[in-house]
Design an enzyme around this catalytic site. Structure first.
Site, PDB file in Angstrom:
ATOM      1  N   GLU A   1      67.629  24.746  57.368  1.00 17.42           N
ATOM      2  CA  GLU A   1      67.725  23.483  58.110  1.00 17.42           C
ATOM      3  C   GLU A   1      67.058  23.598  59.474  1.00 17.42           C
ATOM      4  OE1 GLU A   1      71.122  20.245  59.566  1.00 17.42           O
ATOM      5  OE2 GLU A   1      71.724  22.237  58.866  1.00 17.42           O
TER       6      GLU A   1
ATOM      7  N   TYR B   1      64.816  25.839  60.409  1.00 17.90           N
ATOM      8  CA  TYR B   1      63.371  26.067  60.218  1.00 17.90           C
ATOM      9  C   TYR B   1      62.668  24.744  59.917  1.00 17.90           C
ATOM     10  CZ  TYR B   1      58.951  27.820  58.391  1.00 17.90           C
ATOM     11  OH  TYR B   1      57.614  28.053  58.193  1.00 17.90           O
ATOM     12  N   ASP B   2      63.212  23.975  58.992  1.00 24.85           N
ATOM     13  CA  ASP B   2      62.573  22.723  58.584  1.00 24.85           C
ATOM     14  C   ASP B   2      62.488  21.730  59.740  1.00 24.85           C
ATOM     15  OD1 ASP B   2      62.252  23.677  56.043  1.00 24.85           O
ATOM     16  OD2 ASP B   2      64.032  22.678  55.217  1.00 24.85           O
TER      17      ASP B   2
ATOM     18  N   SER C   1      38.616  51.549  41.155  1.00 24.75           N
ATOM     19  CA  SER C   1      39.711  51.629  40.192  1.00 24.75           C
ATOM     20  C   SER C   1      40.181  53.075  40.135  1.00 24.75           C
ATOM     21  CB  SER C   1      39.261  51.167  38.808  1.00 24.75           C
ATOM     22  OG  SER C   1      38.154  51.924  38.367  1.00 24.75           O
TER      23      SER C   1
ATOM     24  N   GLU D   1      53.359  55.931  46.212  1.00 19.49           N
ATOM     25  CA  GLU D   1      53.848  54.569  46.368  1.00 19.49           C
ATOM     26  C   GLU D   1      53.797  53.869  45.015  1.00 19.49           C
ATOM     27  OE1 GLU D   1      51.258  52.543  49.058  1.00 19.49           O
ATOM     28  OE2 GLU D   1      49.464  53.022  47.916  1.00 19.49           O
TER      29      GLU D   1
ATOM     30  N   LYS E   1      52.845  51.471  41.866  1.00 15.71           N
ATOM     31  CA  LYS E   1      51.646  50.804  41.353  1.00 15.71           C
ATOM     32  C   LYS E   1      52.093  49.426  40.882  1.00 15.71           C
ATOM     33  CE  LYS E   1      47.697  51.194  38.270  1.00 15.71           C
ATOM     34  NZ  LYS E   1      47.781  49.796  37.822  1.00 15.71           N
TER      35      LYS E   1
ATOM     36  N   ASP F   1      52.059  45.620  39.470  1.00 16.51           N
ATOM     37  CA  ASP F   1      51.403  44.962  38.341  1.00 16.51           C
ATOM     38  C   ASP F   1      51.093  43.528  38.746  1.00 16.51           C
ATOM     39  OD1 ASP F   1      50.327  44.701  35.878  1.00 16.51           O
ATOM     40  OD2 ASP F   1      52.215  44.620  34.776  1.00 16.51           O
TER      41      ASP F   1
ATOM     42  N   TYR G   1      48.462  48.142  49.834  1.00 13.12           N
ATOM     43  CA  TYR G   1      48.503  49.521  49.338  1.00 13.12           C
ATOM     44  C   TYR G   1      47.407  50.402  49.942  1.00 13.12           C
ATOM     45  CZ  TYR G   1      44.911  47.766  46.059  1.00 13.12           C
ATOM     46  OH  TYR G   1      43.794  47.187  45.507  1.00 13.12           O
TER      47      TYR G   1
ATOM     48  N   LYS H   1      51.073  56.575  35.304  1.00 15.35           N
ATOM     49  CA  LYS H   1      51.638  55.417  34.619  1.00 15.35           C
ATOM     50  C   LYS H   1      53.038  55.713  34.070  1.00 15.35           C
ATOM     51  CE  LYS H   1      49.300  52.178  34.233  1.00 15.35           C
ATOM     52  NZ  LYS H   1      48.126  51.758  33.489  1.00 15.35           N
TER      53      LYS H   1
ATOM     54  N   CYS I   1      34.194  41.752   1.585  1.00 17.61           N
ATOM     55  CA  CYS I   1      34.216  41.336   2.996  1.00 17.61           C
ATOM     56  C   CYS I   1      34.951  40.003   3.126  1.00 17.61           C
ATOM     57  CB  CYS I   1      32.791  41.207   3.518  1.00 17.61           C
ATOM     58  SG  CYS I   1      32.698  40.533   5.193  1.00 17.61           S
TER      59      CYS I   1
ATOM     60  N   CYS J   1      31.886  37.294   4.304  1.00 13.26           N
ATOM     61  CA  CYS J   1      30.731  36.939   3.469  1.00 13.26           C
ATOM     62  C   CYS J   1      30.943  37.205   1.988  1.00 13.26           C
ATOM     63  CB  CYS J   1      29.481  37.679   3.946  1.00 13.26           C
ATOM     64  SG  CYS J   1      29.512  39.464   3.611  1.00 13.26           S
TER      65      CYS J   1
ATOM     66  N   CYS K   1      31.423  46.413   5.610  1.00 13.86           N
ATOM     67  CA  CYS K   1      30.523  45.412   5.053  1.00 13.86           C
ATOM     68  C   CYS K   1      29.119  45.809   5.487  1.00 13.86           C
ATOM     69  CB  CYS K   1      30.865  44.017   5.575  1.00 13.86           C
ATOM     70  SG  CYS K   1      29.643  42.778   5.104  1.00 13.86           S
TER      71      CYS K   1
ATOM     72  N   CYS L   1      25.807  38.977   7.190  1.00 14.88           N
ATOM     73  CA  CYS L   1      27.204  38.553   7.293  1.00 14.88           C
ATOM     74  C   CYS L   1      27.426  37.906   8.658  1.00 14.88           C
ATOM     75  CB  CYS L   1      28.135  39.753   7.119  1.00 14.88           C
ATOM     76  SG  CYS L   1      29.879  39.366   7.397  1.00 14.88           S
TER      77      CYS L   1
END
Length: 652
Positions: free
Chosen positions: A31, A33-34, A79, A108, A110, A112, A217, A304, A398, A401, A414, A419
């Site tokens: 309140e 803050y707003d 990477s 530290e 990793k 995602d 990071y 990982k 196949c 084809c 094949c 094909c």
């Protein structure tokens, strides 16, 4: 509110935001803050010239972009090499200690999410760039300014790149998907996809609504004088960025393993998704000395988390046909959430594996997913069977084809060059550099030609006319003529290139040269025992050549008649030298193109191959030698620099 009051109000709002979004420790109510936020907004609406760049009102994107331009990073975003267990970590440490024994390690999480590079100049955020290819990415500054945990201004005045990961917290991810479901929209597969998709919205207000979080990071270009990475990161956090939930400095394998085990144990309790732990050499000077391979920094590795296993049901098996005609079975399973990713497919590799594991339709199976690796079925729960399961039949034709499949036991193929499933990829390969090297005939052009029905086989390339090309989007007179000229220039190629361009299973550049040197155009009539007698050939390779020729003889003869490839000139046997009859691998940047070096070595009787093994005799390396050099060192293969190679042979 006057100007001074406005400035103080902006500072106070930013302090509130810092405690709320960065420290997770609110010091006021929503309140309060707003109320203050709207007072600031009201002042700015009537005093546009006074608006401060770091006002919280500037975080709400209201200008929709037509698209994102490209921008270069000040220094490359690399990477990381992956390791998946303690043995992999030990190997990496052994390799790293060879470069410097007197080091410690900064560990530290990793995260995602989606990688992001922030560039600050004179204390202000000037650019925000996605990772892209590591050299350049998409410029998404306006979107990133809506992320509350990204500081718009910092106390550090020199130019600096601050790298990090943009994530969506797990509870926020669940909330977003619930809202999308209620609106009838497709849900995000996982928080990483949601993060990346939210960052790249053309409407920044959508990005603002997603409650993204930036977690630093590392740093790129900078003038910081800290001697340790851990010190440098503490400084970055002090500039107003979020700290990781856990981090630490470790002196050896035992301490690294200890913090890894804690992180792995507690990963579900962290608000964001983690897929492992990053281990970096802490000493900055050692990082600089270690440098980089072609792909990765030598001073850092991603450790990982273990693969995650789940039970699901095998619904059906579909067949995919690749460029070389190999038919691969793919399992379609009941959609299963594995660590934030909804898995619906799993690799089966081949039908021998299906038989060996006795995999049946409707079986309950255990699937395993590790990082970004394609999930695979590791076990069938035979005790769960109720009799409704159906045995999987090995196909004989196949699926695309209808041609008879070549059954090699492990592989089903094949061999029909026309094909449809093979056409696009076979044309791309046909035109590639190691084959006919047709400039301008890349993936997108081939796909456009195929989709328009202009090219349905390799042979159709040589019937292309300018009028057909000009009907396609993106083609103008010059581009069309350049492509037709490049196709014409492919005629009269070396015969080994012609063989290589056919895409025969198991027959690559080295084998194509061997076939060409021995038989030339007569390779289509070579007997099995003659092919097996060639150096480096075995029964499987011989069978592959014979079956390919049997199915495609007419096409081979037509292509040969069009291209008129040059019959091989019998090369004089090389004089005795250290490389004659030896297996050689090239890696790194050379003073000349690798093709020239390769030709040079082949003239000396060497066999230049692409991968390092125990059978490799020499690795010749240039600047930025990568994993091939590392593998050669670990196997005890003789490694020579380009200069040493030239000195040994007295060439160049």
């Amino acid at each position: 509110m006057n100007l001074e009051q406005y400035k103080k109000a902006v500072e106070l709002l930013n302090l509130y935001s810092y405690h709320y979004y960065v420290l997770d420790n609110p010091i006021t109510t929503d309140e309060v803050y707003d109320k203050l936020y709207h007072e600031v907004l009201e002042y700015e609406e009537s005093h546009e010239d006074d608006i401060l760049a770091f006002s919280p009102t500037q975080r709400v994107g209201d200008v929709i972009s037509d698209g994102f331009s490209k921008a270069s990073h000040l220094s490359r975003m690399w990477s990381l090499e992956d390791v998946f267990d303690s043995e992999g970590l030990e190997k990496w440490l052994t390799k790293t200690y060879k470069l410097d024994k007197h080091i410690t390690f900064y560990c530290e999480p990793k995260y995602d999410g989606a990688s992001l590079n922030l560039i600050y100049e004179n204390g202000e955020l000037t650019q925000a760039i996605t990772r892209g290819d590591g050299v350049e990415g998409e410029l998404i500054t306006q979107n990133v300014k809506t992320i509350r945990s990204v500081a718009l201004t910092i106390a550090h005045k020199d130019k600096i790149e601050i790298r990090g990961e943009v994530v969506i917290y797990k509870d926020e991810f669940a909330k977003i998907n619930k809202e999308r479901l209620l609106r009838g929209e497709a849900v995000f597969a996982n928080p990483r996809n949601a993060s990346a998709g939210s960052l790249r919205q053309l409407d920044p207000s959508i990005t603002a609504s997603r409650n993204l979080v930036f977690l630093p990071y590392g740093v790129g270009e900078n003038t910081l004088e800290h001697k340790l990475l851990s010190q440098k990161m503490e400084y970055i956090y002090s500039l107003g960025f979020k700290k990781p939930p856990i981090r630490g400095v470790c002196k050896d394998f035992t301490e690294i393993e200890a913090i890894y085990e804690v992180m792995k144990r507690d990963r579900d309790s962290y608000p964001m998704m983690l897929d492992g732990m990053v281990v970096k050499v802490d000493e900055i000077s050692s990082q600089i000395d270690m440098g980089y391979t072609v792909k990765n920094p030598r001073f850092s590795v991603a450790y990982k988390f273990p693969a995650v296993e789940k039970i699901t049901t095998l619904k059906k098996i579909i067949l995919q046909v690749g460029r070389t005609g190999v038919v691969t079975p793919v399992a379609i399973v009941k959609p299963t959430n594995i660590d934030g990713v909804v898995v619906e497919r799993a690799t089966l590799h081949n039908f021998d594996e299906i038989d060996r594991k006795d995999i049946r339709l409707k079986d309950k199976v255990i699937i395993l997913r590790s990082g970004d690796v394609i999930p695979k079925i590791i076990k069938v729960l035979t005790h769960e069977r109720d009799g409704s399961e159906v045995k999987v039949q090995r196909p004989t034709t196949c699926p695309v084809c209808g041609s008879e499949l070549l059954d090699e036991g492990v592989l089903l193929k094949c061999q029909n060059l026309t094909c449809e499933a093979r056409v696009i990829n076979s044309i791309i390969y046909f035109a590639s550099k190691p084959c006919l090297n047709i400039d301008g005939l890349g993936n997108k052009i081939v796909e456009a030609l195929f989709d328009a029905g202009v090219v349905k086989s390799v042979l159709d390339l040589f019937d292309l006319k300018s009028s057909k090309l000009l009907m396609l989007e993106g083609f103008k007179e010059k581009k069309a003529q350049n492509l037709l000229s490049a196709i014409e220039n492919a005629k009269g190629c070396d015969y080994w290139r012609f063989i290589n361009s056919l895409g025969i299973e198991h027959i690559g550049e080295v084998a194509s040269k061997t076939l060409s040197a021995r038989f030339g155009s007569g390779f289509i009539d070579a007997a099995k025992d003659e092919i097996i007698a060639l150096e480096g050939f075995g029964e499987e390779m011989a069978e592959s050549v014979l079956e390919f020729v049997r199915v495609n003889r007419d096409t081979i003869l037509k292509l040969q008649n069009i291209l008129r490839p040059l019959e091989p000139v019998q090369r004089e046997e090389a004089k005795e030298n250290p490389f004659k009859g030896k297996s050689v691998v090239l890696t790194g940047s050379m003073s000349e193109s690798r093709d020239i070096i390769k030709e040079m070595l082949e003239s000396l009787g060497a066999k230049v191959v692409s991968s390092v093994s125990k059978k490799t005799d020499f690795v010749i390396y240039g600047e930025d030698a990568g994993s091939k050099y590392d593998k050669a060192m670990s196997l005890g293969v003789v490694c020579l620099s380009e200069e040493e190679m030239r000195d040994v042979t007295k060439i160049g």
